[in-house]
Design a protein around this motif. Structure first.
Motif, PDB file in Angstrom:
ATOM      1  N   ASP A 160      22.139  36.652  46.639  1.00 10.01           N
ATOM      2  CA  ASP A 160      21.178  37.621  46.125  1.00 10.01           C
ATOM      3  C   ASP A 160      21.772  38.315  44.900  1.00 10.01           C
ATOM      4  OD1 ASP A 160      18.753  39.531  46.530  1.00 10.01           O
ATOM      5  OD2 ASP A 160      20.497  40.872  46.463  1.00 10.01           O
ATOM      6  N   ALA A 161      20.992  38.429  43.845  1.00  9.36           N
ATOM      7  CA  ALA A 161      21.511  38.956  42.574  1.00  9.36           C
ATOM      8  C   ALA A 161      22.044  40.374  42.700  1.00  9.36           C
ATOM      9  CB  ALA A 161      20.424  38.894  41.505  1.00  9.36           C
ATOM     10  N   ALA A 162      21.288  41.243  43.395  1.00 15.28           N
ATOM     11  CA  ALA A 162      21.705  42.643  43.535  1.00 15.28           C
ATOM     12  C   ALA A 162      22.981  42.744  44.361  1.00 15.28           C
ATOM     13  CB  ALA A 162      20.589  43.457  44.170  1.00 15.28           C
ATOM     14  N   ALA A 163      23.042  41.986  45.457  1.00 14.88           N
ATOM     15  CA  ALA A 163      24.231  42.009  46.302  1.00 14.88           C
ATOM     16  C   ALA A 163      25.434  41.439  45.567  1.00 14.88           C
ATOM     17  CB  ALA A 163      23.974  41.227  47.585  1.00 14.88           C
ATOM     18  N   ALA A 164      25.207  40.377  44.807  1.00 11.60           N
ATOM     19  CA  ALA A 164      26.290  39.760  44.039  1.00 11.60           C
ATOM     20  C   ALA A 164      26.818  40.720  42.982  1.00 11.60           C
ATOM     21  CB  ALA A 164      25.802  38.469  43.387  1.00 11.60           C
ATOM     22  N   ALA A 165      25.912  41.454  42.338  1.00 10.10           N
ATOM     23  CA  ALA A 165      26.325  42.414  41.315  1.00 10.10           C
ATOM     24  C   ALA A 165      27.153  43.542  41.928  1.00 10.10           C
ATOM     25  CB  ALA A 165      25.100  42.987  40.607  1.00 10.10           C
ATOM     26  N   ALA A 166      26.751  44.006  43.107  1.00  8.51           N
ATOM     27  CA  ALA A 166      27.452  45.110  43.763  1.00  8.51           C
ATOM     28  C   ALA A 166      28.861  44.700  44.182  1.00  8.51           C
ATOM     29  CB  ALA A 166      26.656  45.597  44.979  1.00  8.51           C
ATOM     30  N   VAL A 167      28.967  43.545  44.853  1.00  9.94           N
ATOM     31  CA  VAL A 167      30.297  43.117  45.282  1.00  9.94           C
ATOM     32  C   VAL A 167      31.122  42.649  44.083  1.00  9.94           C
ATOM     33  CG1 VAL A 167      29.784  40.658  45.749  1.00  9.94           C
ATOM     34  CG2 VAL A 167      31.527  41.859  47.100  1.00  9.94           C
ATOM     35  N   GLY A 168      30.453  42.154  43.042  1.00 13.31           N
ATOM     36  CA  GLY A 168      31.162  41.755  41.832  1.00 13.31           C
ATOM     37  C   GLY A 168      31.865  42.930  41.183  1.00 13.31           C
ATOM     38  N   LYS A 169      31.228  44.089  41.201  1.00 17.99           N
ATOM     39  CA  LYS A 169      31.847  45.301  40.639  1.00 17.99           C
ATOM     40  C   LYS A 169      33.089  45.674  41.453  1.00 17.99           C
ATOM     41  CE  LYS A 169      31.978  49.112  38.099  1.00 17.99           C
ATOM     42  NZ  LYS A 169      30.830  50.036  38.058  1.00 17.99           N
ATOM     43  N   GLN A 170      33.011  45.528  42.777  1.00 18.48           N
ATOM     44  CA  GLN A 170      34.162  45.817  43.622  1.00 18.48           C
ATOM     45  C   GLN A 170      35.302  44.837  43.366  1.00 18.48           C
ATOM     46  OE1 GLN A 170      32.420  45.701  47.565  1.00 18.48           O
ATOM     47  NE2 GLN A 170      32.069  47.923  47.574  1.00 18.48           N
ATOM     48  N   VAL A 171      34.951  43.572  43.194  1.00 19.57           N
ATOM     49  CA  VAL A 171      35.976  42.564  42.890  1.00 19.57           C
ATOM     50  C   VAL A 171      36.616  42.851  41.537  1.00 19.57           C
ATOM     51  CG1 VAL A 171      36.421  40.105  42.458  1.00 19.57           C
ATOM     52  CG2 VAL A 171      34.918  40.790  44.339  1.00 19.57           C
ATOM     53  N   ALA A 172      35.817  43.297  40.575  1.00 16.76           N
ATOM     54  CA  ALA A 172      36.363  43.639  39.261  1.00 16.76           C
ATOM     55  C   ALA A 172      37.367  44.784  39.373  1.00 16.76           C
ATOM     56  CB  ALA A 172      35.229  44.004  38.299  1.00 16.76           C
ATOM     57  N   MET A 173      37.074  45.760  40.214  1.00 15.63           N
ATOM     58  CA  MET A 173      38.015  46.864  40.446  1.00 15.63           C
ATOM     59  C   MET A 173      39.285  46.335  41.109  1.00 15.63           C
ATOM     60  SD  MET A 173      35.220  49.678  41.749  1.00 15.63           S
ATOM     61  CE  MET A 173      36.385  51.013  42.020  1.00 15.63           C
ATOM     62  N   HIS A 174      39.130  45.400  42.023  1.00 17.09           N
ATOM     63  CA  HIS A 174      40.268  44.764  42.688  1.00 17.09           C
ATOM     64  C   HIS A 174      41.141  44.049  41.654  1.00 17.09           C
ATOM     65  CE1 HIS A 174      42.293  42.184  45.790  1.00 17.09           C
ATOM     66  NE2 HIS A 174      42.329  41.346  44.764  1.00 17.09           N
ATOM     67  N   VAL A 175      40.528  43.310  40.755  1.00 16.80           N
ATOM     68  CA  VAL A 175      41.272  42.574  39.722  1.00 16.80           C
ATOM     69  C   VAL A 175      42.045  43.540  38.828  1.00 16.80           C
ATOM     70  CG1 VAL A 175      41.030  41.138  37.651  1.00 16.80           C
ATOM     71  CG2 VAL A 175      39.746  40.572  39.724  1.00 16.80           C
ATOM     72  N   ALA A 176      41.428  44.672  38.486  1.00 16.92           N
ATOM     73  CA  ALA A 176      42.108  45.668  37.659  1.00 16.92           C
ATOM     74  C   ALA A 176      43.378  46.157  38.347  1.00 16.92           C
ATOM     75  CB  ALA A 176      41.168  46.839  37.375  1.00 16.92           C
ATOM     76  N   ALA A 177      43.296  46.309  39.676  1.00 16.28           N
ATOM     77  CA  ALA A 177      44.427  46.848  40.431  1.00 16.28           C
ATOM     78  C   ALA A 177      45.522  45.821  40.686  1.00 16.28           C
ATOM     79  CB  ALA A 177      43.937  47.405  41.767  1.00 16.28           C
ATOM     80  N   THR A 178      45.143  44.571  40.946  1.00 18.75           N
ATOM     81  CA  THR A 178      46.129  43.572  41.389  1.00 18.75           C
ATOM     82  C   THR A 178      46.569  42.579  40.325  1.00 18.75           C
ATOM     83  OG1 THR A 178      44.433  42.012  42.163  1.00 18.75           O
ATOM     84  CG2 THR A 178      45.182  43.700  43.728  1.00 18.75           C
ATOM     85  N   SER A 179      45.816  42.433  39.266  1.00 15.36           N
ATOM     86  CA  SER A 179      46.124  41.508  38.169  1.00 15.36           C
ATOM     87  C   SER A 179      46.511  40.119  38.666  1.00 15.36           C
ATOM     88  CB  SER A 179      47.261  42.064  37.300  1.00 15.36           C
ATOM     89  OG  SER A 179      47.445  41.275  36.142  1.00 15.36           O
ATOM     90  N   PRO A 180      45.584  39.419  39.329  1.00 16.79           N
ATOM     91  CA  PRO A 180      45.897  38.072  39.837  1.00 16.79           C
ATOM     92  C   PRO A 180      46.221  37.100  38.707  1.00 16.79           C
ATOM     93  CG  PRO A 180      43.538  38.548  40.023  1.00 16.79           C
ATOM     94  CD  PRO A 180      44.190  39.817  39.613  1.00 16.79           C
ATOM     95  N   ALA A 181      47.037  36.104  39.048  1.00 17.71           N
ATOM     96  CA  ALA A 181      47.446  35.114  38.042  1.00 17.71           C
ATOM     97  C   ALA A 181      46.379  34.061  37.814  1.00 17.71           C
ATOM     98  CB  ALA A 181      48.753  34.457  38.465  1.00 17.71           C
ATOM     99  N   SER A 182      45.536  33.804  38.831  1.00 14.09           N
ATOM    100  CA  SER A 182      44.513  32.772  38.699  1.00 14.09           C
ATOM    101  C   SER A 182      43.409  33.023  39.711  1.00 14.09           C
ATOM    102  CB  SER A 182      45.099  31.382  38.921  1.00 14.09           C
ATOM    103  OG  SER A 182      45.422  31.200  40.296  1.00 14.09           O
ATOM    104  N   LEU A 183      42.325  32.249  39.576  1.00 15.85           N
ATOM    105  CA  LEU A 183      41.220  32.351  40.530  1.00 15.85           C
ATOM    106  C   LEU A 183      41.630  31.755  41.871  1.00 15.85           C
ATOM    107  CD1 LEU A 183      38.200  33.011  41.068  1.00 15.85           C
ATOM    108  CD2 LEU A 183      37.682  30.672  40.332  1.00 15.85           C
ATOM    109  N   ASP A 184      42.193  30.540  41.865  1.00 12.36           N
ATOM    110  CA  ASP A 184      42.598  29.870  43.099  1.00 12.36           C
ATOM    111  C   ASP A 184      43.841  29.024  42.821  1.00 12.36           C
ATOM    112  OD1 ASP A 184      42.529  29.198  45.754  1.00 12.36           O
ATOM    113  OD2 ASP A 184      40.513  28.368  45.733  1.00 12.36           O
ATOM    114  N   VAL A 185      44.337  28.349  43.834  1.00  8.88           N
ATOM    115  CA  VAL A 185      45.571  27.583  43.709  1.00  8.88           C
ATOM    116  C   VAL A 185      45.464  26.520  42.615  1.00  8.88           C
ATOM    117  CG1 VAL A 185      47.186  26.050  44.907  1.00  8.88           C
ATOM    118  CG2 VAL A 185      46.138  27.967  46.138  1.00  8.88           C
ATOM    119  N   ALA A 186      44.343  25.840  42.550  1.00 10.79           N
ATOM    120  CA  ALA A 186      44.166  24.757  41.576  1.00 10.79           C
ATOM    121  C   ALA A 186      44.222  25.261  40.135  1.00 10.79           C
ATOM    122  CB  ALA A 186      42.842  24.044  41.826  1.00 10.79           C
TER     123      ALA A 186
END
Length: 297
Positions: free
Chosen positions: A171-197
């Motif tokens: 769902d677009a609205a749900a995806a946007a909401a959790v996407g904002k939370q994930v963006a905040m997570h990325v700001a805090a943790t600075s991951p090296a990549s999306l996944d192992v590959a």
């Protein structure tokens, strides 16, 4: 009068101006060196270019999202004081919007802005504000849903860290909401990549070599060492790969599972994180050295 290469070089050495600017100045002033210097100063070119050697490691990251495309641009200045300047902030915001329509930072520099190119606008701002500046880099994310987050925001859509997260499905609205939370997570943790590959193979091999050496020092049999390395590499992946990280908002879930629960059918497909000045070597000078240099000057 013929403008020689040696004349152009002499003017460049004197003012720090670019080759084409120096040649044009000499052409406009019939080869008069002092008049050419004044011509460059009047155009703001000499003033700007003489500052080009100074380290610009402060500034702002501006983000903009339109439809399924998000962009983040880093514009550097020498001091945080300039980053709080309203004119500088307005320029960064406008550059971010223009970036929505171009492919990369080189295309952005030549894109039109207020009757000039973006690069020329930045040069003009250097002359006006009096600090070296640089349009350093640009990153994009494209997906059906693009969420953005700015950390340490100084104005709308710009701050010290800019993050974009792309999500497909759900769902677009749900995806946007959790996407904002994930963006905040990325700001805090600075991951090296999306996944192992997506991890840099060199980074993986370097980590594996270190863990292998550590395991061998335990003196345990080879078959045990192999299992130790597998376990430790899995832990490494959980630390540096976004989808495998523990979600900062709910550490009981990985980011991947948290997104799936918040927006069934949704998946994170990409992200970018730009932090002001990362990777730039700042010139460090102690106070005594600074005073001594000033006294000699």
């Amino acid at each position: 009068m013929t403008i020689t290469a040696s004349m152009v070089k002499a003017l460049r050495d004197k003012t720090g101006a670019g080759m084409m600017d120096a040649k044009k100045a000499l052409t406009e002033t019939a080869g008069d060196m002092e008049a050419a210097v004044d011509w460059l100063r009047a155009k703001g070119i000499a003033k700007a270019d003489k500052k080009a050697g100074r380290t610009a490691a402060e500034g702002l990251v501006g983000v903009a999202v339109e439809g399924g495309r998000g962009v983040a641009v880093e514009v550097n200045s020498e001091t945080d004081f300039v980053a709080r300047n309203a004119d500088f902030q307005q320029m960064v915001g406008e550059i971010a919007k223009i970036a929505l329509g171009v492919a990369d930072v080189e295309a952005l520099k030549t894109a039109p802005m207020a009757g000039k190119t973006v690069a020329e606008i930045v040069t003009d701002k250097i002359a006006t504000i009096g600090e070296n500046m640089s349009l350093r880099r640009m990153a994009t994310v494209e997906a059906s849903t693009v969420a953005a987050y700015v950390h340490n925001a100084t104005a709308e859509g710009m701050g010290k860290i800019g993050v974009l997260v792309g999500i497909e499905g759900g769902d677009a609205a749900a995806a946007a909401a959790v996407g904002k939370q994930v963006a905040m997570h990325v700001a805090a943790t600075s991951p090296a990549s999306l996944d192992v590959a997506d991890l840099d193979p060199a980074l993986v091999e370097r980590e594996k070599a270190v863990l292998t050496e550590q395991a061998r020092e335990s003196g345990k049999p080879d078959n045990v060492i192999e299992k130790m390395i597998v376990g430790r590499m899995n832990k490494f992946y959980q630390e540096v790969c976004l989808l495998k990280q523990s979600f900062v908002i709910n550490p009981d879930l990985t980011v991947e599972k948290a997104v799936a629960e918040a927006a069934p059918g949704a998946k994170v497909t990409g992200f970018v994180r730009l932090a002001v000045g990362e990777g730039i070597e700042k010139e460090e000078e102690d106070f005594a050295a600074e005073v001594a240099k000033t006294a000699k000057g």
